[in-house]
Motif scaffolding. Structure first.
Motif, mmCIF file in Angstrom:
data_model
loop_
_atom_site.group_PDB
_atom_site.id
_atom_site.type_symbol
_atom_site.label_atom_id
_atom_site.label_comp_id
_atom_site.label_asym_id
_atom_site.label_seq_id
_atom_site.Cartn_x
_atom_site.Cartn_y
_atom_site.Cartn_z
ATOM 1 N N LEU A 20 0.832 -1.200 0.000
ATOM 2 C CA LEU A 20 0.000 0.000 0.000
ATOM 3 C C LEU A 20 0.869 1.254 0.000
ATOM 4 C CD1 LEU A 20 -2.800 -0.840 2.603
ATOM 5 C CD2 LEU A 20 -2.958 -0.906 0.107
ATOM 6 N N ARG A 21 0.263 2.361 -0.387
ATOM 7 C CA ARG A 21 0.932 3.654 -0.229
ATOM 8 C C ARG A 21 1.187 3.872 1.260
ATOM 9 N NH1 ARG A 21 -0.333 8.210 -3.624
ATOM 10 N NH2 ARG A 21 -1.154 9.216 -1.781
ATOM 11 N N PRO A 22 2.257 4.535 1.628
ATOM 12 C CA PRO A 22 2.543 4.759 3.051
ATOM 13 C C PRO A 22 1.397 5.428 3.806
ATOM 14 C CG PRO A 22 4.435 5.357 1.722
ATOM 15 C CD PRO A 22 3.316 5.046 0.760
ATOM 16 N N GLU A 23 0.709 6.363 3.155
ATOM 17 C CA GLU A 23 -0.404 7.053 3.808
ATOM 18 C C GLU A 23 -1.559 6.100 4.105
ATOM 19 O OE1 GLU A 23 1.011 7.796 0.911
ATOM 20 O OE2 GLU A 23 1.397 9.955 0.741
ATOM 21 N N ASP A 24 -1.817 5.186 3.175
ATOM 22 C CA ASP A 24 -2.876 4.203 3.389
ATOM 23 C C ASP A 24 -2.494 3.234 4.499
ATOM 24 O OD1 ASP A 24 -5.103 4.046 0.903
ATOM 25 O OD2 ASP A 24 -3.290 5.180 0.481
ATOM 26 N N THR A 25 -1.244 2.820 4.509
ATOM 27 C CA THR A 25 -0.769 1.935 5.569
ATOM 28 C C THR A 25 -0.916 2.599 6.927
ATOM 29 O OG1 THR A 25 0.790 0.838 4.087
ATOM 30 C CG2 THR A 25 1.240 0.672 6.445
ATOM 31 N N GLU A 26 -0.515 3.858 7.028
ATOM 32 C CA GLU A 26 -0.614 4.589 8.291
ATOM 33 C C GLU A 26 -2.062 4.696 8.757
ATOM 34 O OE1 GLU A 26 0.318 9.061 9.941
ATOM 35 O OE2 GLU A 26 1.638 8.240 8.400
ATOM 36 N N GLU A 27 -2.970 4.981 7.814
ATOM 37 C CA GLU A 27 -4.384 5.101 8.153
ATOM 38 C C GLU A 27 -4.946 3.773 8.678
ATOM 39 O OE1 GLU A 27 -8.017 7.267 6.054
ATOM 40 O OE2 GLU A 27 -7.417 5.442 4.980
ATOM 41 N N PRO A 77 -18.351 2.584 2.516
ATOM 42 C CA PRO A 77 -17.395 2.467 1.420
ATOM 43 C C PRO A 77 -15.966 2.561 1.945
ATOM 44 C CG PRO A 77 -18.229 4.691 1.520
ATOM 45 C CD PRO A 77 -18.951 3.904 2.588
ATOM 46 N N TRP A 78 -15.058 1.899 1.250
ATOM 47 C CA TRP A 78 -13.656 1.961 1.648
ATOM 48 C C TRP A 78 -12.781 1.828 0.408
ATOM 49 C CZ3 TRP A 78 -10.713 -2.375 0.598
ATOM 50 C CH2 TRP A 78 -11.436 -3.538 0.293
ATOM 51 N N LEU A 79 -11.579 2.358 0.519
ATOM 52 C CA LEU A 79 -10.618 2.344 -0.577
ATOM 53 C C LEU A 79 -9.219 2.339 0.012
ATOM 54 C CD1 LEU A 79 -9.555 2.967 -3.540
ATOM 55 C CD2 LEU A 79 -9.847 5.379 -2.920
ATOM 56 N N LEU A 80 -8.373 1.477 -0.497
ATOM 57 C CA LEU A 80 -6.959 1.470 -0.127
ATOM 58 C C LEU A 80 -6.158 1.407 -1.416
ATOM 59 C CD1 LEU A 80 -7.138 -0.960 2.904
ATOM 60 C CD2 LEU A 80 -6.693 1.504 2.972
ATOM 61 N N ALA A 116 -7.473 12.130 9.680
ATOM 62 C CA ALA A 116 -7.609 13.588 9.576
ATOM 63 C C ALA A 116 -6.401 14.246 8.920
ATOM 64 C CB ALA A 116 -7.855 14.189 10.960
ATOM 65 N N ASP A 117 -5.274 13.555 8.861
ATOM 66 C CA ASP A 117 -4.061 14.106 8.256
ATOM 67 C C ASP A 117 -3.837 13.666 6.809
ATOM 68 O OD1 ASP A 117 -3.347 15.417 10.641
ATOM 69 O OD2 ASP A 117 -2.342 13.609 11.398
ATOM 70 N N TYR A 118 -4.714 12.838 6.276
ATOM 71 C CA TYR A 118 -4.522 12.268 4.939
ATOM 72 C C TYR A 118 -5.196 13.167 3.905
ATOM 73 C CZ TYR A 118 -3.962 8.367 1.604
ATOM 74 O OH TYR A 118 -3.615 7.564 0.546
ATOM 75 N N SER A 119 -4.500 14.213 3.487
ATOM 76 C CA SER A 119 -5.087 15.240 2.619
ATOM 77 C C SER A 119 -5.519 14.696 1.254
ATOM 78 C CB SER A 119 -4.129 16.417 2.445
ATOM 79 O OG SER A 119 -2.921 15.991 1.856
#
Length: 155
Positions: A20-27, A77-80, A116-119
């Protein structure tokens, strides 16, 4: 580059669990604590689960779905996404807008929450018509700030 979607498979989940993208992993780590388990839950519980493929390379760019609640009115709904999503961003945007609108016909209420930080996710959610309704200062196993969002079917 062009994109296509197909029904998700177990091997898609296995691949994305470490790609996954790092942002998705963090989320996902903040919300669920375990990427593989969250992806598996998405595959197992979603009424429909789709994998995004970069047509020219065959790379997996992401996976998405919707989990219907027992009330038959609400969908989650969800998306990664994985790094190849950037190769097909524009066609993905167009396709995702269509999918969200169609899914909202089946589930008049679509709701979930995002980091909240995933722009990038926040901007995408706004693009496909979601409204942010509440900020939760602690959410999921990571007790991190998340934004709750909703999209209500147009009448």
């Amino acid at each position: 580059m062009k994109v296509y979607v197909r029904a998700s498979t177990q091997s898609d989940v296995d691949h994305l669990a470490t790609n996954l993208r790092p942002e998705d992993t963090e989320e996902v780590l903040a919300s669920h604590g375990n990427v593989k388990e969250a992806l598996q839950q998405g595959l197992d519980e979603s009424e429909e689960c789709w994998t995004i493929i970069v047509k020219e390379t065959g790379e997996i760019a992401g996976i998405y779905g919707v989990v219907g609640l027992e009330d038959n009115l609400t969908g989650i709904p969800w998306l990664l996404t994985a790094p190849p999503i950037t190769k097909v961003w524009l066609p993905f945007l167009r396709g995702s807008l269509k999918w969200v609108k169609e899914t909202n016909k089946k589930y008049p209420i679509l709701t979930n929450a995002c980091d909240a930080d995933y722009s990038v996710a926040i901007n995408w959610l706004k693009f496909v018509g979601f409204t942010f309704i509440q900020r939760h200062e602690t959410w999921g196993v990571g007790n991190k700030p998340f934004l709750e969002f909703v999209r209500i079917q147009d009448v």
